[in-house]
Motif scaffolding. Structure first.
Motif, PDB file in Angstrom:
ATOM      1  N   GLY A  59       0.782  -1.227   0.000  1.00  0.00           N
ATOM      2  CA  GLY A  59       0.000   0.000   0.000  1.00  0.00           C
ATOM      3  C   GLY A  59       0.811   1.272   0.000  1.00  0.00           C
ATOM      4  O   GLY A  59       0.250   2.361   0.103  1.00  0.00           O
ATOM      5  N   LYS A  60       2.115   1.180  -0.095  1.00  0.00           N
ATOM      6  CA  LYS A  60       2.946   2.372  -0.105  1.00  0.00           C
ATOM      7  C   LYS A  60       3.412   2.658  -1.526  1.00  0.00           C
ATOM      8  O   LYS A  60       3.719   1.757  -2.286  1.00  0.00           O
ATOM      9  N   ASN A  61       3.469   3.926  -1.851  1.00  0.00           N
ATOM     10  CA  ASN A  61       3.888   4.343  -3.180  1.00  0.00           C
ATOM     11  C   ASN A  61       5.404   4.503  -3.208  1.00  0.00           C
ATOM     12  O   ASN A  61       5.958   5.310  -2.451  1.00  0.00           O
ATOM     13  N   MET A  62       6.054   3.756  -4.059  1.00  0.00           N
ATOM     14  CA  MET A  62       7.518   3.797  -4.111  1.00  0.00           C
ATOM     15  C   MET A  62       8.030   5.138  -4.634  1.00  0.00           C
ATOM     16  O   MET A  62       9.160   5.525  -4.354  1.00  0.00           O
ATOM     17  N   GLN A  63       7.215   5.869  -5.378  1.00  0.00           N
ATOM     18  CA  GLN A  63       7.646   7.171  -5.886  1.00  0.00           C
ATOM     19  C   GLN A  63       7.864   8.176  -4.755  1.00  0.00           C
ATOM     20  O   GLN A  63       8.642   9.119  -4.909  1.00  0.00           O
ATOM     21  N   ASP A  64       7.204   7.983  -3.626  1.00  0.00           N
ATOM     22  CA  ASP A  64       7.394   8.886  -2.488  1.00  0.00           C
ATOM     23  C   ASP A  64       8.775   8.739  -1.871  1.00  0.00           C
ATOM     24  O   ASP A  64       9.248   9.637  -1.182  1.00  0.00           O
ATOM     25  N   TYR A  65       9.435   7.625  -2.105  1.00  0.00           N
ATOM     26  CA  TYR A  65      10.743   7.351  -1.503  1.00  0.00           C
ATOM     27  C   TYR A  65      11.905   7.531  -2.476  1.00  0.00           C
ATOM     28  O   TYR A  65      13.049   7.358  -2.089  1.00  0.00           O
ATOM     29  N   MET A  66      11.607   7.879  -3.715  1.00  0.00           N
ATOM     30  CA  MET A  66      12.650   8.086  -4.717  1.00  0.00           C
ATOM     31  C   MET A  66      13.170   9.515  -4.614  1.00  0.00           C
ATOM     32  O   MET A  66      12.430  10.437  -4.289  1.00  0.00           O
ATOM     33  N   LEU A  67      14.441   9.717  -4.922  1.00  0.00           N
ATOM     34  CA  LEU A  67      15.026  11.053  -4.902  1.00  0.00           C
ATOM     35  C   LEU A  67      14.835  11.714  -6.266  1.00  0.00           C
ATOM     36  O   LEU A  67      15.727  11.738  -7.101  1.00  0.00           O
ATOM     37  N   THR A  68      13.654  12.252  -6.471  1.00  0.00           N
ATOM     38  CA  THR A  68      13.368  12.999  -7.691  1.00  0.00           C
ATOM     39  C   THR A  68      13.498  14.488  -7.370  1.00  0.00           C
ATOM     40  O   THR A  68      13.589  14.894  -6.202  1.00  0.00           O
ATOM     41  N   LYS A  69      13.486  15.312  -8.399  1.00  0.00           N
ATOM     42  CA  LYS A  69      13.615  16.758  -8.181  1.00  0.00           C
ATOM     43  C   LYS A  69      12.467  17.290  -7.338  1.00  0.00           C
ATOM     44  O   LYS A  69      12.656  18.141  -6.471  1.00  0.00           O
ATOM     45  N   GLU A  70      11.271  16.770  -7.576  1.00  0.00           N
ATOM     46  CA  GLU A  70      10.112  17.219  -6.808  1.00  0.00           C
ATOM     47  C   GLU A  70      10.256  16.881  -5.326  1.00  0.00           C
ATOM     48  O   GLU A  70       9.983  17.718  -4.461  1.00  0.00           O
ATOM     49  N   ASN A  71      10.678  15.658  -5.033  1.00  0.00           N
ATOM     50  CA  ASN A  71      10.825  15.243  -3.636  1.00  0.00           C
ATOM     51  C   ASN A  71      11.955  15.996  -2.940  1.00  0.00           C
ATOM     52  O   ASN A  71      11.860  16.305  -1.755  1.00  0.00           O
ATOM     53  N   ILE A  72      13.019  16.299  -3.663  1.00  0.00           N
ATOM     54  CA  ILE A  72      14.117  17.079  -3.081  1.00  0.00           C
ATOM     55  C   ILE A  72      13.635  18.477  -2.741  1.00  0.00           C
ATOM     56  O   ILE A  72      13.942  19.016  -1.671  1.00  0.00           O
TER      57      ILE A  72
END
Length: 86
Positions: A59-72
């Motif tokens: 149930g967790k979204n892996m995109q939330d844990y990736m180091l993308t420009k948006e998350n940084i």
């Protein structure tokens, strides 16, 4: 009787740790000691840990844990807000 995955993981972990402890408690020259220790290690790291990670990541979204420009950028904004509040 419904057995939950967390109980199965706990039993595997307990069995693996007891196997390692039993292997360590055997005499140094005993031919089966290494097999008990190795089997416990395999059970712990190749069976119990992947099952635990699978159970916890449901149930967790892996995109939330990736180091993308948006998350940084989100992390930097949170850091600025927390430093302003202090």
């Amino acid at each position: 009787m419904k057995i939950k995955l967390k109980h199965i993981i706990f039993l595997i972990m307990l069995t693996s740790l007891s196997s390692i402890a039993f292997g360590l408690s055997l005499e140094e020259g005993h031919p089966q000691a290494a097999k008990y220790i190795g089997g416990g290690t395999v059970g712990l790291f190749l069976v119990a840990m992947p099952l635990f990670l699978f159970k916890e990541s449901k149930g967790k979204n892996m995109q939330d844990y990736m180091l993308t420009k948006e998350n940084i950028k989100k992390m930097q904004e949170k850091e600025r807000k927390s430093s302003e509040n202090q």
